[in-house]
Design a protein around this motif. Sequence first.
Motif, mmCIF file in Angstrom:
data_model
loop_
_atom_site.group_PDB
_atom_site.id
_atom_site.type_symbol
_atom_site.label_atom_id
_atom_site.label_comp_id
_atom_site.label_asym_id
_atom_site.label_seq_id
_atom_site.Cartn_x
_atom_site.Cartn_y
_atom_site.Cartn_z
ATOM 1 N N MET A 1 0.794 -1.179 0.039
ATOM 2 C CA MET A 1 -0.160 0.037 -0.032
ATOM 3 C C MET A 1 0.907 1.395 -0.013
ATOM 4 S SD MET A 1 -3.153 -0.978 -0.278
ATOM 5 C CE MET A 1 -4.118 0.635 0.447
ATOM 6 N N GLU A 2 0.346 2.171 -0.630
ATOM 7 C CA GLU A 2 1.253 3.399 -0.881
ATOM 8 C C GLU A 2 0.231 4.779 -0.338
ATOM 9 O OE1 GLU A 2 3.424 3.164 -4.666
ATOM 10 O OE2 GLU A 2 1.261 2.284 -5.168
ATOM 11 N N LEU A 3 1.127 5.773 0.157
ATOM 12 C CA LEU A 3 0.504 6.886 0.449
ATOM 13 C C LEU A 3 1.337 8.133 0.537
ATOM 14 C CD1 LEU A 3 1.535 7.849 3.515
ATOM 15 C CD2 LEU A 3 -0.137 6.138 4.241
ATOM 16 N N LEU A 4 0.720 9.312 0.255
ATOM 17 C CA LEU A 4 1.362 10.753 0.227
ATOM 18 C C LEU A 4 1.092 11.313 1.451
ATOM 19 C CD1 LEU A 4 1.213 11.528 -3.587
ATOM 20 C CD2 LEU A 4 3.412 11.094 -1.986
ATOM 21 N N ILE A 5 2.011 12.040 1.803
ATOM 22 C CA ILE A 5 1.799 13.125 3.157
ATOM 23 C C ILE A 5 2.426 14.318 2.767
ATOM 24 C CG2 ILE A 5 2.393 13.508 5.516
ATOM 25 C CD1 ILE A 5 2.544 10.714 6.081
ATOM 26 N N PHE A 6 1.556 15.567 2.877
ATOM 27 C CA PHE A 6 1.905 16.962 2.536
ATOM 28 C C PHE A 6 1.845 17.730 3.795
ATOM 29 C CE2 PHE A 6 0.256 14.978 -1.316
ATOM 30 C CZ PHE A 6 1.001 15.083 -2.539
ATOM 31 N N GLY A 7 2.943 18.317 4.091
ATOM 32 C CA GLY A 7 2.916 19.359 5.214
ATOM 33 C C GLY A 7 3.768 18.707 6.328
ATOM 34 N N TYR B 1 -5.307 13.329 -5.431
ATOM 35 C CA TYR B 1 -5.668 14.630 -4.394
ATOM 36 C C TYR B 1 -4.650 15.694 -4.943
ATOM 37 C CZ TYR B 1 -8.517 16.679 -0.716
ATOM 38 O OH TYR B 1 -9.376 17.329 -0.027
ATOM 39 N N GLU B 2 -3.607 15.185 -5.406
ATOM 40 C CA GLU B 2 -2.450 16.329 -5.739
ATOM 41 C C GLU B 2 -2.765 16.473 -7.252
ATOM 42 O OE1 GLU B 2 2.386 16.496 -5.497
ATOM 43 O OE2 GLU B 2 1.544 14.526 -5.845
ATOM 44 N N ASP B 3 -2.871 15.312 -8.009
ATOM 45 C CA ASP B 3 -3.092 15.656 -9.378
ATOM 46 C C ASP B 3 -4.394 16.727 -9.875
ATOM 47 O OD1 ASP B 3 -0.959 13.964 -9.806
ATOM 48 O OD2 ASP B 3 -2.140 12.371 -10.696
ATOM 49 N N ARG B 4 -5.217 16.256 -9.000
ATOM 50 C CA ARG B 4 -6.443 17.105 -9.296
ATOM 51 C C ARG B 4 -6.542 18.597 -8.635
ATOM 52 N NH1 ARG B 4 -9.714 14.910 -13.436
ATOM 53 N NH2 ARG B 4 -9.729 12.816 -13.392
ATOM 54 N N GLY B 5 -5.470 19.068 -8.276
ATOM 55 C CA GLY B 5 -5.431 20.457 -7.640
ATOM 56 C C GLY B 5 -5.828 20.776 -6.213
ATOM 57 N N MET B 6 -6.303 19.463 -5.512
ATOM 58 C CA MET B 6 -6.920 19.850 -4.270
ATOM 59 C C MET B 6 -5.782 20.095 -3.396
ATOM 60 S SD MET B 6 -10.176 19.462 -4.430
ATOM 61 C CE MET B 6 -11.009 18.661 -2.977
ATOM 62 N N VAL B 7 -4.371 19.510 -3.417
ATOM 63 C CA VAL B 7 -3.421 19.983 -2.652
ATOM 64 C C VAL B 7 -2.948 21.423 -2.808
ATOM 65 C CG1 VAL B 7 -1.148 19.273 -2.011
ATOM 66 C CG2 VAL B 7 -2.561 17.629 -2.315
ATOM 67 N N GLY B 8 -3.207 21.594 -4.060
ATOM 68 C CA GLY B 8 -2.692 23.067 -4.525
ATOM 69 C C GLY B 8 -3.581 24.109 -3.825
ATOM 70 N N PRO C 1 -9.635 8.635 -1.491
ATOM 71 C CA PRO C 1 -9.681 8.945 -3.085
ATOM 72 C C PRO C 1 -10.950 8.620 -3.702
ATOM 73 C CG PRO C 1 -8.372 6.713 -2.801
ATOM 74 C CD PRO C 1 -8.611 7.119 -1.576
ATOM 75 N N THR C 2 -11.259 8.718 -4.669
ATOM 76 C CA THR C 2 -12.652 8.637 -5.302
ATOM 77 C C THR C 2 -12.663 7.181 -5.872
ATOM 78 O OG1 THR C 2 -11.955 9.369 -7.458
ATOM 79 C CG2 THR C 2 -13.179 11.057 -6.382
ATOM 80 N N SER C 3 -13.704 6.801 -6.569
ATOM 81 C CA SER C 3 -14.178 5.389 -6.603
ATOM 82 C C SER C 3 -12.852 4.547 -7.541
ATOM 83 C CB SER C 3 -15.396 5.230 -7.474
ATOM 84 O OG SER C 3 -15.411 5.932 -8.515
ATOM 85 N N HIS C 4 -12.506 5.332 -8.699
ATOM 86 C CA HIS C 4 -11.235 4.697 -9.294
ATOM 87 C C HIS C 4 -10.084 5.672 -9.060
ATOM 88 C CE1 HIS C 4 -14.213 2.330 -11.248
ATOM 89 N NE2 HIS C 4 -15.037 3.296 -11.585
ATOM 90 N N GLY C 5 -9.928 6.574 -8.124
ATOM 91 C CA GLY C 5 -8.610 7.328 -7.945
ATOM 92 C C GLY C 5 -7.815 6.406 -6.939
#
Length: 238
Positions: A17-23, A42-49, A33-37
């Motif tokens: 299993m993988e994950l990303l931590i920001f901050g 979250y990063e790719d879709r601009g939410m982190v931004g 993530p969403t159903s197929h995310g």
Amino acid sequence: MQRQYHAWHSPALNRTMELLIFGHSGAPVLVFPTSHGRFYEYEDRGMVGVLSHHVDQGWIQLICVDSVYSESWYNYAADTDARMWREEQYEHYLITEVLPLVRHLNPNPFLIATGCSFGASEAVIFTLRHPGLVRRVIGLSGLYDLKRFFTHYTQGVYFHNPVDFVPNLSDQWTIDRLRETDIILAIGREDPAAWSNELLSSQLWGKGIGNALRIWDGWCHDWPYWQRMIVQYIGGHD
């Protein structure tokens, strides 16, 4: 912005299993993530931004996890009980593997859970099933009646289907913990899942569990809307 990638073989799931931590500090935010995310969605879709100011200021820390939806909710070829057991294993992975890592890196006890679309469903289910663990949940365009995913209705489905189990909550400790939780449900008025948000909100209020139901004009089931929503609600009910 500090960005960390973590991966390990999960004992609970018997897979990597993988994950990303920001901050670097602040309230940890468990992002589903969403159903197929994937964990990087979250990063790719601009939410982190759009949350970069909150992250850089040390107000929040984003923990973007991966899912096993294709092995549980969306694994239509499998037996219903097997699918729900996989979901149980996923929750065990979060509680016994992800959260200990988060607490090791960040002692802030105020855990937030959030997600968009099916990620919102997962965040709310996780919060309601583990009272006292999550202090604020922000469900953006979620569906909270998931019976349509199954041809057979089982006990496992019942205990993962909020609009079914919430009306029957009777344990006072559970109810008291959920009363201490900030529950925010945001969705577009024209979203086909809007009715389930209204129903769940009403059911929670029926148990004396306060929540903020926020109905937006239009459909609002897309990333530009979710970007606006998360910025508005990450700090509370406004």
